[in-house]
Design an enzyme around this catalytic site. Structure first.
Site, PDB file in Angstrom:
ATOM      1  N   SER A  98       0.860  -1.082   0.200  1.00  0.00           N
ATOM      2  CA  SER A  98       0.019  -0.095  -0.647  1.00  0.00           C
ATOM      3  C   SER A  98       0.673   1.519  -0.098  1.00  0.00           C
ATOM      4  O   SER A  98       1.370   1.899   0.708  1.00  0.00           O
ATOM      5  CB  SER A  98      -1.075   0.094   1.094  1.00  0.00           C
ATOM      6  OG  SER A  98      -1.836  -1.284   1.450  1.00  0.00           O
ATOM      7  N   HIS A 154      -3.069   0.553  -4.605  1.00  0.00           N
ATOM      8  CA  HIS A 154      -2.458  -0.336  -5.164  1.00  0.00           C
ATOM      9  C   HIS A 154      -2.790  -0.644  -6.184  1.00  0.00           C
ATOM     10  O   HIS A 154      -3.864  -0.555  -7.308  1.00  0.00           O
ATOM     11  CB  HIS A 154      -2.771  -2.358  -4.444  1.00  0.00           C
ATOM     12  CG  HIS A 154      -2.625  -2.280  -3.566  1.00  0.00           C
ATOM     13  ND1 HIS A 154      -1.622  -3.052  -3.248  1.00  0.00           N
ATOM     14  CD2 HIS A 154      -3.142  -1.942  -2.226  1.00  0.00           C
ATOM     15  CE1 HIS A 154      -1.541  -3.464  -1.996  1.00  0.00           C
ATOM     16  NE2 HIS A 154      -2.202  -2.235  -1.034  1.00  0.00           N
ATOM     17  N   HIS A 187      -4.776  -9.456  -1.741  1.00  0.00           N
ATOM     18  CA  HIS A 187      -3.925 -10.152  -0.599  1.00  0.00           C
ATOM     19  C   HIS A 187      -5.543 -11.187  -0.131  1.00  0.00           C
ATOM     20  O   HIS A 187      -6.944 -11.352  -1.438  1.00  0.00           O
ATOM     21  CB  HIS A 187      -5.014  -8.819   0.421  1.00  0.00           C
ATOM     22  CG  HIS A 187      -4.013  -7.781   0.443  1.00  0.00           C
ATOM     23  ND1 HIS A 187      -3.838  -6.900  -0.579  1.00  0.00           N
ATOM     24  CD2 HIS A 187      -3.645  -7.779   0.933  1.00  0.00           C
ATOM     25  CE1 HIS A 187      -3.113  -5.684  -0.283  1.00  0.00           C
ATOM     26  NE2 HIS A 187      -2.456  -5.748   0.592  1.00  0.00           N
ATOM     27  N   TYR A 205      -8.030 -11.670   1.956  1.00  0.00           N
ATOM     28  CA  TYR A 205      -9.385 -10.698   1.983  1.00  0.00           C
ATOM     29  C   TYR A 205     -10.230 -10.555   0.744  1.00  0.00           C
ATOM     30  O   TYR A 205     -10.728 -10.330   1.072  1.00  0.00           O
ATOM     31  CB  TYR A 205      -9.138  -9.713   3.123  1.00  0.00           C
ATOM     32  CG  TYR A 205      -8.543  -8.782   2.468  1.00  0.00           C
ATOM     33  CD1 TYR A 205      -9.038  -7.650   1.937  1.00  0.00           C
ATOM     34  CD2 TYR A 205      -7.171  -8.164   3.182  1.00  0.00           C
ATOM     35  CE1 TYR A 205      -7.845  -6.517   1.498  1.00  0.00           C
ATOM     36  CE2 TYR A 205      -6.548  -7.022   3.132  1.00  0.00           C
ATOM     37  CZ  TYR A 205      -6.786  -6.535   1.747  1.00  0.00           C
ATOM     38  OH  TYR A 205      -6.164  -6.206   1.857  1.00  0.00           O
ATOM     39  N   GLU A 206      -9.424 -10.739  -0.318  1.00  0.00           N
ATOM     40  CA  GLU A 206     -10.630 -10.041  -1.001  1.00  0.00           C
ATOM     41  C   GLU A 206     -11.180 -11.389  -1.780  1.00  0.00           C
ATOM     42  O   GLU A 206     -12.198 -11.125  -2.595  1.00  0.00           O
ATOM     43  CB  GLU A 206      -9.235  -9.612  -3.014  1.00  0.00           C
ATOM     44  CG  GLU A 206      -8.615  -8.090  -2.316  1.00  0.00           C
ATOM     45  CD  GLU A 206      -7.520  -7.770  -3.056  1.00  0.00           C
ATOM     46  OE1 GLU A 206      -8.569  -7.642  -4.366  1.00  0.00           O
ATOM     47  OE2 GLU A 206      -6.445  -7.984  -2.904  1.00  0.00           O
ATOM     48  N   ALA A 256       2.466  -2.641   4.764  1.00  0.00           N
ATOM     49  CA  ALA A 256       2.166  -1.162   6.046  1.00  0.00           C
ATOM     50  C   ALA A 256       1.266  -2.056   6.570  1.00  0.00           C
ATOM     51  O   ALA A 256       1.248  -3.197   6.163  1.00  0.00           O
ATOM     52  CB  ALA A 256       0.790  -0.266   4.518  1.00  0.00           C
ATOM     53  N   MET A 283      -2.125  -7.922   6.780  1.00  0.00           N
ATOM     54  CA  MET A 283      -2.919  -8.672   6.350  1.00  0.00           C
ATOM     55  C   MET A 283      -1.687  -9.548   4.764  1.00  0.00           C
ATOM     56  O   MET A 283      -2.757  -9.777   4.594  1.00  0.00           O
ATOM     57  CB  MET A 283      -3.994  -8.063   5.832  1.00  0.00           C
ATOM     58  CG  MET A 283      -4.598  -6.881   7.170  1.00  0.00           C
ATOM     59  SD  MET A 283      -5.359  -6.330   6.621  1.00  0.00           S
ATOM     60  CE  MET A 283      -6.458  -5.621   8.160  1.00  0.00           C
ATOM     61  N   SER A 284      -0.725  -8.853   4.784  1.00  0.00           N
ATOM     62  CA  SER A 284      -0.548  -9.598   3.235  1.00  0.00           C
ATOM     63  C   SER A 284       1.056 -10.729   4.251  1.00  0.00           C
ATOM     64  O   SER A 284       1.431 -10.837   5.269  1.00  0.00           O
ATOM     65  CB  SER A 284       0.221  -8.523   2.566  1.00  0.00           C
ATOM     66  OG  SER A 284       1.115  -7.221   3.278  1.00  0.00           O
ATOM     67  N   ASN A 315       0.785   2.868  11.173  1.00  0.00           N
ATOM     68  CA  ASN A 315      -0.203   3.169  12.975  1.00  0.00           C
ATOM     69  C   ASN A 315       0.715   2.647  13.856  1.00  0.00           C
ATOM     70  O   ASN A 315       1.322   1.310  14.139  1.00  0.00           O
ATOM     71  CB  ASN A 315      -1.536   3.378  12.580  1.00  0.00           C
ATOM     72  CG  ASN A 315      -2.101   1.730  11.842  1.00  0.00           C
ATOM     73  OD1 ASN A 315      -1.291   1.218  10.852  1.00  0.00           O
ATOM     74  ND2 ASN A 315      -1.913   0.857  13.392  1.00  0.00           N
ATOM     75  N   HIS A 373      -7.573   3.677   6.527  1.00  0.00           N
ATOM     76  CA  HIS A 373      -6.491   3.666   5.322  1.00  0.00           C
ATOM     77  C   HIS A 373      -6.039   4.078   4.985  1.00  0.00           C
ATOM     78  O   HIS A 373      -4.460   3.963   4.606  1.00  0.00           O
ATOM     79  CB  HIS A 373      -7.566   2.698   4.770  1.00  0.00           C
ATOM     80  CG  HIS A 373      -6.439   2.452   3.178  1.00  0.00           C
ATOM     81  ND1 HIS A 373      -5.830   1.424   3.615  1.00  0.00           N
ATOM     82  CD2 HIS A 373      -6.841   2.591   1.765  1.00  0.00           C
ATOM     83  CE1 HIS A 373      -5.180   0.812   3.057  1.00  0.00           C
ATOM     84  NE2 HIS A 373      -5.409   2.263   1.444  1.00  0.00           N
TER      85      HIS A 373
HETATM   86  N1  HPA Z   1      -3.072  -3.809  11.146  1.00  0.00           N
HETATM   87  C1  HPA Z   1      -3.359  -4.876  10.130  1.00  0.00           C
HETATM   88  N2  HPA Z   1      -2.654  -4.574   9.239  1.00  0.00           N
HETATM   89  C2  HPA Z   1      -2.294  -3.106   9.197  1.00  0.00           C
HETATM   90  C3  HPA Z   1      -2.277  -2.220   9.870  1.00  0.00           C
HETATM   91  C4  HPA Z   1      -3.009  -3.057  11.498  1.00  0.00           C
HETATM   92  O1  HPA Z   1      -2.387  -2.160  12.454  1.00  0.00           O
HETATM   93  N3  HPA Z   1      -1.932  -1.573  10.154  1.00  0.00           N
HETATM   94  C5  HPA Z   1      -1.351  -1.676   8.300  1.00  0.00           C
HETATM   95  N4  HPA Z   1      -1.965  -2.696   8.383  1.00  0.00           N
END
Ligand code: HPA
Length: 276
Positions: free
Chosen positions: A33, A63, A85, A87-88, A115, A213-214, A237, A248
Site C-alpha cells: 500500500s 495498489h 490479498h 481478504y479479497e 504496511a 494482512m499480507s 499506525n 486506511h
Molecule cells: N493491522 C493490520 N493490518 C494493517 C495495520 C494494522 O494495524 N496497519 C496497516 N496494515
C-alpha cells in the site's frame, strides 16, 4: 468453482512477460500500500497486470496493479506494484500468483514490503521494521491444495525463511546511511477488519512486534521455491488499542513519510546482492 493457479497458468504468464523482456532478472520487489513510488528503474518496461493472462488484479485503493521491469545501476529488477490479498476472497493461491510467477521467471531473490500496525512500544508510524520471523494467524496456508512437484516440496522448512544474509546487508546499508532499521516479528491476520485491542494484546503476548494482512503467504511460497527472502514492514499506525482509532488513509500517509528511507534501504540491499 474458482479457477486455481496451476503451472500451465503460470507458464502462460511467463511466456507473455518473456515476449516483452529478454534479460535475466536478478531480484523482484513486491510493493505494498502506497509504496509504488519505490519502483524507479532506467528505461522501464511497464506491463499492467490486466494484460497478463490469468493475473489476479487487486481492487484496493493505493495498489496500482502493474509490473515494472528494468535496471537500477547494474542490477535487473522486477517491481510488482500492488498485490492481491487473501481478504479479497478469491482464494489464497491468487494472493501468491506473483510469487509463483517470480519463481517461474527464474528470479532467486525477493523483497516483500507491506504496511503494518506497530505492536512493540518502540514502533511508531513512519518507522521501518525488517521481518526476522512471522506468526501466521491468517487461518490458512498458501501450500494447501494440489501439490505440483515442480514448485518445490510439499512440506516446506521455514526454519530460515527470512534470509540472514539479506538481514545483514540491509542492516549494514541502513547503518551506512544513518537510517534506523528495526527488526521484529510480523503477525499476519486475514483482515480486512483491523484487529480488536484484545487481539493485539494476545499477539503481543505471543511475541508479535507488528501486524498486517499480507506478506506471509508470499514468503511461504517463496520459501517453497527456494528463493532468498527479505521483508520490510513500514509501520503506518500503532495497532488497535495503542492509538485512538485506525483508518486506511492514515496507512497511505505514513507510507509517504517513510518512502525515501525505505528506498535507500532497498537500493542498498539490491546493490549488495548485485555485488555478490
Ligand atoms: N493491522 C493490520 N493490518 C494493517 C495495520 C494494522 O494495524 N496497519 C496497516 N496494515
Amino acid at each position: 468453482m474458482q479457477t486455481t493457479v496451476n503451472p500451465d497458468l503460470i507458464t502462460r504468464a511467463v511466456n507473455f512477460i518473456r515476449s516483452r523482456v529478454d534479460f535475466p532478472i536478478q531480484a523482484a520487489v513486491v510493493l505494498g500500500s502506497g509504496l509504488s513510488e519505490l519502483a524507479k528503474v532506467d528505461n522501464p518496461i511497464e506491463i499492467p497486470y490486466a494484460e497478463i493472462a490469468g493475473y489476479p488484479v487487486s481492487t484496493i485503493p493505493g495498489h496500482k496493479g502493474s509490473l515494472i521491469l528494468g535496471f537500477q545501476k547494474d542490477i535487473s529488477v522486477a517491481y510488482f506494484l500492488g498485490r492481491k490479498h487473501y481478504y479479497e476472497g478469491e482464494g489464497i493461491d491468487k494472493a501468491v500468483f506473483s510469487v509463483r510467477l517470480i519463481a517461474a521467471l527464474g528470479i532467486k531473490n525477493i523483497i516483500l514490503t507491506n504496511a503494518a500496525g506497530g505492536i512493540r512500544e518502540d514502533l511508531s508510524p513512519g518507522d521501518i521494521m525488517m521481518i526476522t520471523d512471522h506468526l501466521n494467524f491468517m487461518g490458512t496456508n498458501p501450500l494447501i491444495g494440489a501439490h505440483h512437484s515442480q514448485w518445490g516440496e510439499r512440506f516446506v522448512d521455514l526454519s530460515n525463511l527470512y534470509n540472514q544474509q539479506f538481514l545483514e546487508y540491509a542492516m549494514a546499508g541502513a547503518q551506512e546511511k544513518t537510517i534506523i532499521l528495526h527488526k521484529g516479528i510480523y503477525a499476519a491476520m486475514s483482515g480486512p477488519s483491523y484487529e480488536t485491542p484484545a487481539e493485539i494484546r494476545m499477539l503481543k503476548m505471543l511475541g508479535a512486534d507488528a501486524v498486517g494482512m499480507s506478506t506471509v503467504p508470499e514468503a511461504i511460497v517463496a520459501a517453497q521455491h527456494g528463493m532468498r527472502v527479505a521483508a520490510f514492514s513500514l509501520i503506518s499506525n500503532k495497532a488497535a488499542g495503542l492509538q485512538a482509532s485506525l483508518n486506511h488513509a492514515e496507512v497511505m500517509e505514513a507510507a509517504q513519510t517513510a518512502l525515501p528511507r525505505l528506498k535507500t534501504i532497498i537500493d542498498s540491499l539490491l546493490s549488495r546482492i548485485d555485488a555478490e
